[in-house]
Design an enzyme around this catalytic site. Sequence first.
Site, PDB file in Angstrom:
ATOM      1  N   HIS A   1      -4.521   3.154  -3.595  1.00  0.00           N
ATOM      2  CA  HIS A   1      -3.288   3.306  -4.374  1.00  0.00           C
ATOM      3  C   HIS A   1      -2.258   4.211  -3.692  1.00  0.00           C
ATOM      4  CE1 HIS A   1      -5.323   6.992  -6.047  1.00  0.00           C
ATOM      5  NE2 HIS A   1      -4.089   7.448  -5.991  1.00  0.00           N
TER       6      HIS A   1
ATOM      7  N   ASP B   1     -10.779   1.142  -4.662  1.00  0.00           N
ATOM      8  CA  ASP B   1      -9.603   2.002  -4.423  1.00  0.00           C
ATOM      9  C   ASP B   1      -9.733   2.770  -3.106  1.00  0.00           C
ATOM     10  OD1 ASP B   1      -7.118   3.046  -4.881  1.00  0.00           O
ATOM     11  OD2 ASP B   1      -7.781   4.632  -6.222  1.00  0.00           O
TER      12      ASP B   1
ATOM     13  N   SER C   1      -5.105  12.759  -4.021  1.00  0.00           N
ATOM     14  CA  SER C   1      -5.738  11.448  -3.857  1.00  0.00           C
ATOM     15  C   SER C   1      -5.971  11.118  -2.388  1.00  0.00           C
ATOM     16  CB  SER C   1      -4.872  10.357  -4.481  1.00  0.00           C
ATOM     17  OG  SER C   1      -4.841  10.486  -5.877  1.00  0.00           O
TER      18      SER C   1
END
Length: 491
Positions: A127, A157, A231
Site C-alpha cells: 500500500h 500487502d 508502514s
Amino acid sequence: MKKRTIIILVLISIVLGVFIGTNWDALFYIYKPFPQVYPPKVPQELKRTGEAFSDIVKSVGPSVVNVSATKSVKKGLSPFAPYFEGPSGDFSGEPFHNFKSPKRWKERSLGSGVIVSPDGYIVTNYHVVEEADEIKVTLIDKRDFKGKVVGSDPKTDLAIIKIKANGLPVIPWGNSDKLQVGEFVLAIGSPFGLSHTVTMGIISAVGRANVGIADYEDFIQTDAAINPGNSGGPLVNINGELIGITTAIFSKSGGYQGIGFAVPSNMARLIMEQLLKSGKVTRGWLGVSIQEITPELGREFGLKSLKGALVSEVFRGSPAEKAGVRRGDVILEFNGKTIEDVGYLRNMVAQTSPGSSIKIKIIRDGKTINVEATIAELPKEVSEVKPDVEEASKESALVGLHIMDITQEVVKQLRLPRGEQGVVIIRVEPGSPAEEIGLKRGDVIQEINRKRINNSRDFNGIASRIKEGDTLLLYVNRGGKKFYVTLKAYS
C-alpha cells in the site's frame, strides 16, 4: 521610677528578641554547603540493557530506508465553485468553465522499507507503493535513489523495491515462528516523515487473523508505537534480527493507540523469494471452504473442543474431494500441526508447495479419520457476487425470515450454478434472531439440521415441526461461499 525603667527595658528586650529571631539568617549568615551530588547507583544489568538496545539500533538503523511514492490522480473541480482558486488562495484564477476537464494531481505517500540484500533489494508494504509513478528511496546517509517495484503481492500487502546500489547494509532475517508473547521488540521507521524513529514495546500476540487488512493474515501484534509512515519498516528482536514488517495500526484517532500489526518475517521472506524467482506468488490449494467453530456449532456437531476448522464446502475435483474430505468434517491437524483456527489453516495451505503430499487429521461424526491429499495450485479466484432479488410475500414458519423458491430469474441475479436448490431469503426482519446472526437478503438456505432443502415446501415442512427454543443448524450459500450457522427458533 525604678519600676518604670525596668518595664521599659523588658519591652525593649522583647522587641529586640523578636527582631533578631526573625532576621537571624540575614544578621548572622552561616555558610551551609549544598549536599554533594553523587552519580546514581544504576544496576549493571540496567546499564547493559540500555547499551544493548543502543547497539541494536546502531546495527539495524542503516538498513532502514525512507520510501516516498508519488502517483498522479485525476480530480474534477467542484461544479459549485465559480472560479478556480489561484496560487494566492484568493480565487483570482480563471473562470470555472475553462477548467471543466479533470486535472491530474500529484499524491504523495510516505512509508518505510528495509534493505534485505547488498545489491539494493528492499521489502516494504504494497500500500506504500501502490500505483506509484515515481518512488524515491532515501538512505540513512541522506543519499536518494530512484526505486522500482520488481514484485508485489496485494494479498499479503508486501512489495519488493529495487534501487541501483551496491554494498548496502543488510538486516539479518529472524525466525518469526519462534516468537513468544512478551518478547521485547523495536520498531524503526519514518512516522509522519520523521526518518529513523525508534520505538520499543513487546509482542502482544501472534497469529492475529481476520483483522481485515489483507487476504492472508498471520500478523504479529505489538504495542511498540507505530504511526502513519512506519508502514513497511522493520520490527526487530533483541538480536537485531528482522522478525516482521510493520503494516497497520488499530486506531480510532488515526494515531498510535497501542495496537500495531506486522507481517511475520517468515511469510515476508517466502513471498519475496517467490517474487524474485518467478515474478509471482504461487499458493497451495486444498479445495475447501472453512469457517470458525462457535460454541453453538460445536454443540450441533458434538465436538468436545472448539479447535480446528469446520469444512463448509468441498469443491468438485479438488485435492480435498479426491482425498475423501466431506462437508461437515472438522480439520484438526494439517501435516502434523494442530489447527487452532481458520486463519492458521488457510495460511498453512497457502504456503504449501503445489504437488506436496500432506496428511490431514479430521473428525467426522465423533470419529477421528486420517486422510492424505496432494496440494494443487490455487486457481484464479471468482469475484463475490452481491445478490439483488425482488421481495415476495411468502413467510416461513420462522419469525423474521421471508423466503421464496429459486427461479430462473433468481439463478441469473445470484449467478447460481444450474441445478442449485434451496430457498432464497428475500427479507430479514430488523431486530429478528435471523438478522442478529447475520443472515441477509439473497442468502440461499440449502439445509436445516442437515436435511436437504429443495424448495419452500421442504423448508416449511421442516419449519412446521420446529418448537420454540429449538436450535437450528442452517447450511447457507452466500454468493458462492457456503457456511454453517445456528439459529434460535421463536414463535
